[in-house]
Design an enzyme around this catalytic site. Structure first.
Site, mmCIF file in Angstrom:
data_model
loop_
_atom_site.group_PDB
_atom_site.id
_atom_site.type_symbol
_atom_site.label_atom_id
_atom_site.label_comp_id
_atom_site.label_asym_id
_atom_site.label_seq_id
_atom_site.Cartn_x
_atom_site.Cartn_y
_atom_site.Cartn_z
ATOM 1 N N TYR A 194 24.137 -3.910 8.348
ATOM 2 C CA TYR A 194 24.133 -2.963 8.260
ATOM 3 C C TYR A 194 22.503 -2.715 8.732
ATOM 4 C CZ TYR A 194 22.991 1.685 5.977
ATOM 5 O OH TYR A 194 22.799 2.888 5.781
ATOM 6 N N SER A 246 16.804 3.499 7.967
ATOM 7 C CA SER A 246 17.116 3.501 6.949
ATOM 8 C C SER A 246 16.118 2.101 6.620
ATOM 9 C CB SER A 246 18.197 2.843 6.727
ATOM 10 O OG SER A 246 18.110 2.115 5.584
#
Ligand SMILES: NC(=O)c1ccc[n+]([C@@H]2O[C@H](COP(=O)([O-])OP(=O)(O)OC[C@H]3O[C@@H](n4cnc5c(N)ncnc54)[C@H](OP(=O)(O)O)[C@@H]3O)[C@@H](O)[C@H]2O)c1
Length: 251
Positions: A155, A142
């Protein structure tokens, strides 16, 4: 296995209900894939997803990122059934950062799913791909891994670890015929991001799938999706901390 034209015949999605994972599988079915293995926790949802994967034959397997004992059986069953050219490591969880801060155990569980689970499943999948001598492990990293931000550092930290792991695994696989493709999407409209304010260049699972298929065709080792988010990631990395804080506070 790939056919005489090098097309994908078999796909395994770890996180078999992931919207991005399923979009990648659909794109590969559109390109001739004939077998899709969906490995995940929600058997009913995986069965429901099978309809959209026709004419491929769809098989489901139990798989829980938090239970390493489930990894090898799910992966080995798919490979034993006749060859997998593409394994998509698509599972992850994303909760609100404040939730992790209020309940550290939930932050640790998210990190275990997103990082530790990825290491275990990634190592098993790499072994199986290397043993058959071809195929690609697609790892969904990501843009969040680019730099720590107050709004999503649990995250982001797990994704940074997973990204680092995947690039090392790519090195380990050199010479085996198997490969790793690290995919770094920006903001993708899926249930994972439902309710969040979209970031610039927000995209769809289908567009990410197109980028993945293009990267597989090119034999790329890293793909940004959309490609412009590479520059967003660059800006995040070099931006003064005060500016990053101000932008992040608006989220
Ligand atoms: N959406 C975005 O903006 C975005 C951006 C960059 C990267 N990514 C990455 O892309 C990947 C796919 O995300 P998505 O947008 O497709 O999200 P999604 O639709 O919410 O999919 C997440 C998947 O992870 C599975 N999962 C969660 N915990 C699990 C566990 N313990 N064991 C097995 N499976 C588990 C979920 O299964 P259940 O159905 O059982 O919950 C679901 O299949 C993720 O790695 C995500 O981090 C997403």
């Amino acid at each position: 296995m790939t056919d005489a034209l090098g097309r994908t015949r078999g796909v395994l999605v770890l996180g078999g209900t992931s919207e991005i994972g399923l979009a990648i599988a659909r794109a590969l079915v559109g390109r001739g894939a004939r077998h899709v293995w969906l490995a995940g926790r929600d058997e009913a949802a995986m069965h429901a997803a099978a309809e959209a994967l026709r004419p491929a034959e769809v098989h489901t397997r139990p798989f829980d990122a938090l239970d390493p004992a489930s990894h090898s059986p799910a992966i080995d069953a798919a490979f034993a059934a006749g060859g997998v050219d593409v394994v998509v490591l698509a599972f992850a969880v994303l909760d609100d950062q404040r939730t992790y801060e209020a309940n550290p155990a939930s932050g640790a569980a998210a990190a275990s799913t997103n990082f530790t689970g990825g290491v275990s499943a990634g190592l098993h999948a790499a072994q199986a791909l290397a043993a058959q001598g071809h195929g690609t492990l697609v790892v969904l990293s990501s843009v969040a891994a680019s730099r720590p931000r107050r709004s999503n550092y649990v995250y982001g930290a797990a994704k940074a670890g997973l990204d680092f792991f995947a690039r090392g695994l790519a090195e380990a696989l050199r010479g085996t015929g198997a490969r790793v493709l690290v995919v770094r999407p920006g903001f993708v409209r899926t249930r994972m991001t439902a309710g969040l304010r979209p970031l610039p260049f927000a995209t769809t699972p289908e567009a990410v799938a197109d980028d993945v298929v293009g990267a597989l065709d090119r034999g790329a080792s890293v793909a940004w999706s959309p490609s412009l988010v590479r520059w967003v990631a660059f800006a995040l990395r070099v931006m003064p901390a005060a500016l990053l804080r101000r932008l992040d506070r608006r989220r």
